[in-house]
Design a protein around this motif. Structure first.
Motif, PDB file in Angstrom:
ATOM      1  N   MET A  43       0.875  -1.162   0.000  1.00  0.00           N
ATOM      2  CA  MET A  43       0.000   0.000   0.000  1.00  0.00           C
ATOM      3  C   MET A  43       0.917   1.217   0.000  1.00  0.00           C
ATOM      4  SD  MET A  43      -2.541   1.054   3.139  1.00  0.00           S
ATOM      5  CE  MET A  43      -3.292  -0.576   3.140  1.00  0.00           C
ATOM      6  N   SER A  44       0.435   2.330  -0.531  1.00  0.00           N
ATOM      7  CA  SER A  44       1.260   3.538  -0.517  1.00  0.00           C
ATOM      8  C   SER A  44       1.500   4.001   0.910  1.00  0.00           C
ATOM      9  CB  SER A  44       0.552   4.650  -1.294  1.00  0.00           C
ATOM     10  OG  SER A  44      -0.577   5.084  -0.592  1.00  0.00           O
ATOM     11  N   LEU A  45       2.567   4.775   1.089  1.00  0.00           N
ATOM     12  CA  LEU A  45       2.860   5.293   2.419  1.00  0.00           C
ATOM     13  C   LEU A  45       1.723   6.193   2.906  1.00  0.00           C
ATOM     14  CD1 LEU A  45       4.924   5.464   4.694  1.00  0.00           C
ATOM     15  CD2 LEU A  45       5.950   7.413   3.520  1.00  0.00           C
ATOM     16  N   ALA A  46       1.191   6.981   1.983  1.00  0.00           N
ATOM     17  CA  ALA A  46       0.092   7.870   2.354  1.00  0.00           C
ATOM     18  C   ALA A  46      -1.115   7.066   2.843  1.00  0.00           C
ATOM     19  CB  ALA A  46      -0.297   8.754   1.178  1.00  0.00           C
ATOM     20  N   GLY A  47      -1.369   5.962   2.180  1.00  0.00           N
ATOM     21  CA  GLY A  47      -2.468   5.100   2.608  1.00  0.00           C
ATOM     22  C   GLY A  47      -2.247   4.564   4.010  1.00  0.00           C
ATOM     23  N   ALA A  48      -1.055   4.077   4.264  1.00  0.00           N
ATOM     24  CA  ALA A  48      -0.738   3.555   5.590  1.00  0.00           C
ATOM     25  C   ALA A  48      -0.822   4.661   6.634  1.00  0.00           C
ATOM     26  CB  ALA A  48       0.652   2.938   5.589  1.00  0.00           C
ATOM     27  N   SER A  49      -0.366   5.839   6.244  1.00  0.00           N
ATOM     28  CA  SER A  49      -0.424   6.991   7.152  1.00  0.00           C
ATOM     29  C   SER A  49      -1.861   7.270   7.589  1.00  0.00           C
ATOM     30  CB  SER A  49       0.176   8.214   6.464  1.00  0.00           C
ATOM     31  OG  SER A  49       0.031   9.361   7.268  1.00  0.00           O
ATOM     32  N   LYS A  50      -2.790   7.130   6.647  1.00  0.00           N
ATOM     33  CA  LYS A  50      -4.193   7.345   6.989  1.00  0.00           C
ATOM     34  C   LYS A  50      -4.693   6.291   7.980  1.00  0.00           C
ATOM     35  CE  LYS A  50      -7.141   8.565   3.676  1.00  0.00           C
ATOM     36  NZ  LYS A  50      -7.753   8.764   2.320  1.00  0.00           N
ATOM     37  N   HIS A  51      -4.234   5.063   7.796  1.00  0.00           N
ATOM     38  CA  HIS A  51      -4.633   4.019   8.749  1.00  0.00           C
ATOM     39  C   HIS A  51      -4.102   4.334  10.142  1.00  0.00           C
ATOM     40  CE1 HIS A  51      -6.799   1.183   6.346  1.00  0.00           C
ATOM     41  NE2 HIS A  51      -5.846   1.090   5.439  1.00  0.00           N
ATOM     42  N   VAL A  52      -2.866   4.798  10.196  1.00  0.00           N
ATOM     43  CA  VAL A  52      -2.297   5.161  11.496  1.00  0.00           C
ATOM     44  C   VAL A  52      -3.134   6.275  12.131  1.00  0.00           C
ATOM     45  CG1 VAL A  52      -0.307   6.167  12.666  1.00  0.00           C
ATOM     46  CG2 VAL A  52       0.046   4.440  10.905  1.00  0.00           C
ATOM     47  N   GLN A  53      -3.576   7.223  11.303  1.00  0.00           N
ATOM     48  CA  GLN A  53      -4.403   8.300  11.836  1.00  0.00           C
ATOM     49  C   GLN A  53      -5.711   7.780  12.411  1.00  0.00           C
ATOM     50  OE1 GLN A  53      -4.669  11.823   9.156  1.00  0.00           O
ATOM     51  NE2 GLN A  53      -2.776  11.055   8.254  1.00  0.00           N
ATOM     52  N   VAL A  54      -6.295   6.795  11.727  1.00  0.00           N
ATOM     53  CA  VAL A  54      -7.538   6.204  12.234  1.00  0.00           C
ATOM     54  C   VAL A  54      -7.284   5.558  13.596  1.00  0.00           C
ATOM     55  CG1 VAL A  54      -9.257   4.389  11.865  1.00  0.00           C
ATOM     56  CG2 VAL A  54      -8.533   5.833   9.956  1.00  0.00           C
ATOM     57  N   LEU A  55      -6.186   4.809  13.690  1.00  0.00           N
ATOM     58  CA  LEU A  55      -5.844   4.167  14.962  1.00  0.00           C
ATOM     59  C   LEU A  55      -5.617   5.205  16.057  1.00  0.00           C
ATOM     60  CD1 LEU A  55      -3.410   1.402  13.658  1.00  0.00           C
ATOM     61  CD2 LEU A  55      -5.667   1.033  14.671  1.00  0.00           C
ATOM     62  N   GLU A  56      -4.986   6.306  15.665  1.00  0.00           N
ATOM     63  CA  GLU A  56      -4.689   7.351  16.649  1.00  0.00           C
ATOM     64  C   GLU A  56      -5.976   8.034  17.119  1.00  0.00           C
ATOM     65  OE1 GLU A  56      -2.409  10.588  15.197  1.00  0.00           O
ATOM     66  OE2 GLU A  56      -1.493  11.018  17.140  1.00  0.00           O
ATOM     67  N   ARG A  57      -6.841   8.368  16.181  1.00  0.00           N
ATOM     68  CA  ARG A  57      -8.114   9.006  16.544  1.00  0.00           C
ATOM     69  C   ARG A  57      -8.947   8.093  17.436  1.00  0.00           C
ATOM     70  NH1 ARG A  57     -10.603   9.635  11.625  1.00  0.00           N
ATOM     71  NH2 ARG A  57      -8.715   9.943  10.380  1.00  0.00           N
ATOM     72  N   ALA A  58      -8.810   6.797  17.225  1.00  0.00           N
ATOM     73  CA  ALA A  58      -9.536   5.838  18.061  1.00  0.00           C
ATOM     74  C   ALA A  58      -8.836   5.630  19.407  1.00  0.00           C
ATOM     75  CB  ALA A  58      -9.678   4.505  17.336  1.00  0.00           C
ATOM     76  N   GLY A  59      -7.665   6.241  19.568  1.00  0.00           N
ATOM     77  CA  GLY A  59      -6.944   6.124  20.839  1.00  0.00           C
ATOM     78  C   GLY A  59      -6.252   4.783  21.030  1.00  0.00           C
ATOM     79  N   LEU A  60      -6.035   4.060  19.943  1.00  0.00           N
ATOM     80  CA  LEU A  60      -5.407   2.741  20.068  1.00  0.00           C
ATOM     81  C   LEU A  60      -3.891   2.812  19.982  1.00  0.00           C
ATOM     82  CD1 LEU A  60      -7.863   0.590  17.924  1.00  0.00           C
ATOM     83  CD2 LEU A  60      -7.833   0.917  20.389  1.00  0.00           C
ATOM     84  N   VAL A  61      -3.375   3.926  19.465  1.00  0.00           N
ATOM     85  CA  VAL A  61      -1.928   4.124  19.428  1.00  0.00           C
ATOM     86  C   VAL A  61      -1.590   5.553  19.836  1.00  0.00           C
ATOM     87  CG1 VAL A  61      -1.673   2.454  17.531  1.00  0.00           C
ATOM     88  CG2 VAL A  61      -1.826   4.896  17.009  1.00  0.00           C
ATOM     89  N   ARG A  62      -0.366   5.726  20.289  1.00  0.00           N
ATOM     90  CA  ARG A  62       0.183   7.056  20.553  1.00  0.00           C
ATOM     91  C   ARG A  62       1.323   7.265  19.572  1.00  0.00           C
ATOM     92  NH1 ARG A  62       2.412   5.675  25.779  1.00  0.00           N
ATOM     93  NH2 ARG A  62       1.712   3.603  25.152  1.00  0.00           N
ATOM     94  N   ARG A  63       1.653   8.539  19.322  1.00  0.00           N
ATOM     95  CA  ARG A  63       2.794   8.793  18.445  1.00  0.00           C
ATOM     96  C   ARG A  63       3.753   9.745  19.120  1.00  0.00           C
ATOM     97  NH1 ARG A  63      -0.394  10.125  13.543  1.00  0.00           N
ATOM     98  NH2 ARG A  63       1.506   9.852  12.372  1.00  0.00           N
TER      99      ARG A  63
END
Lengths: 116, 116
Positions: A43-63
């Motif tokens: 998947m493109s990096l931008a695509g993966a970045s969006k997934h990370v954002q979803v995880l972050e908004r859901a509070g499942l990851v910190r950055r």
DNA sequence: TAATTGCTCAACCATAGGGTTGAGTATATC
DNA sequence: GATATACTCAACCCTATGGTTGAGCAATTA
């Protein structure tokens, strides 16, 4: 059995995608950069970045910024919430409950067997 | 930590909506007709019917014809699957793991304190 | 047989979701 | 300073989702 808080929407929504579940699995091994998480996903990096954002908004990851990298870490608190929610249904998949279901079925058969 | 089966997509997707979680909660009290499930939701019957279809496709409920009614019953097997999946993350929210995180933080401070 | 009830289906609408590419920004390296 | 790296953002595409209304069908009741 009352609905507690609706960040469950975001939590379960985030968990409904296999790419994001794969990311969480990867993060159980330790902090990872966005590129690290993207690498195995075809998947493109931008695509993966969006997934990370979803995880972050859901509070499942910190950055955490680390130079030009964004280090992502698992934050399991919301997973516990989801786990707790599901736990309320435990009795419905436990063997005890299956036994109860069987008993109810027999009862129903008895009703047919009797006059009613 | 391998992904087992991707009906988790459908399960978590179904759980991500509060109306559907409310339906499942109602179904813990016993079988319900579609109208029964729709009643508390301030939504058209057709809308509620679609939610029931989502739950059914995800395998979270079974349906049984009873005259002109469709009786819906909870089927918790997939909930167990989701619960099992989340359970793999238990260590990451357990107090033991928090202790480990603290230890790692101290270790990092030590690195700064030392030469490196 | 006629009317009512309990649905499902089809069509539609608006918004969200998963993906892409292209450009831009900030940090690191040469 | 120039270039490469590690992203993010914006725009776009297509499909899915959550909701509606209106029609229709099947079973029950009058």
């Amino acid at each position: 059995m009352v609905e507690q808080l609706n960040d469950l929407d975001a939590t379960f929504g985030a968990l409904s995608d296999p790419s994001r579940r794969a990311m969480l699995a990867e993060l159980t091994l330790g902090e990872r950069s966005v590129s690290d998480l993207a690498a195995p996903l075809s998947m493109s990096l931008a695509g993966a970045s969006k997934h990370v954002q979803v995880l972050e908004r859901a509070g499942l990851v910190r950055r955490r910024k680390h130079g030009r990298q964004q280090m992502i870490a698992l934050d399991a608190a919301r997973l516990k919430r989801a786990h707790d929610w599901l736990d309320k249904y435990r009795v419905f998949w436990s063997s005890a409950h299956y036994a109860l279901e069987q008993a109810l079925k027999e009862e129903k058969s008895d009703e047919h067997g009797r006059s009613a």
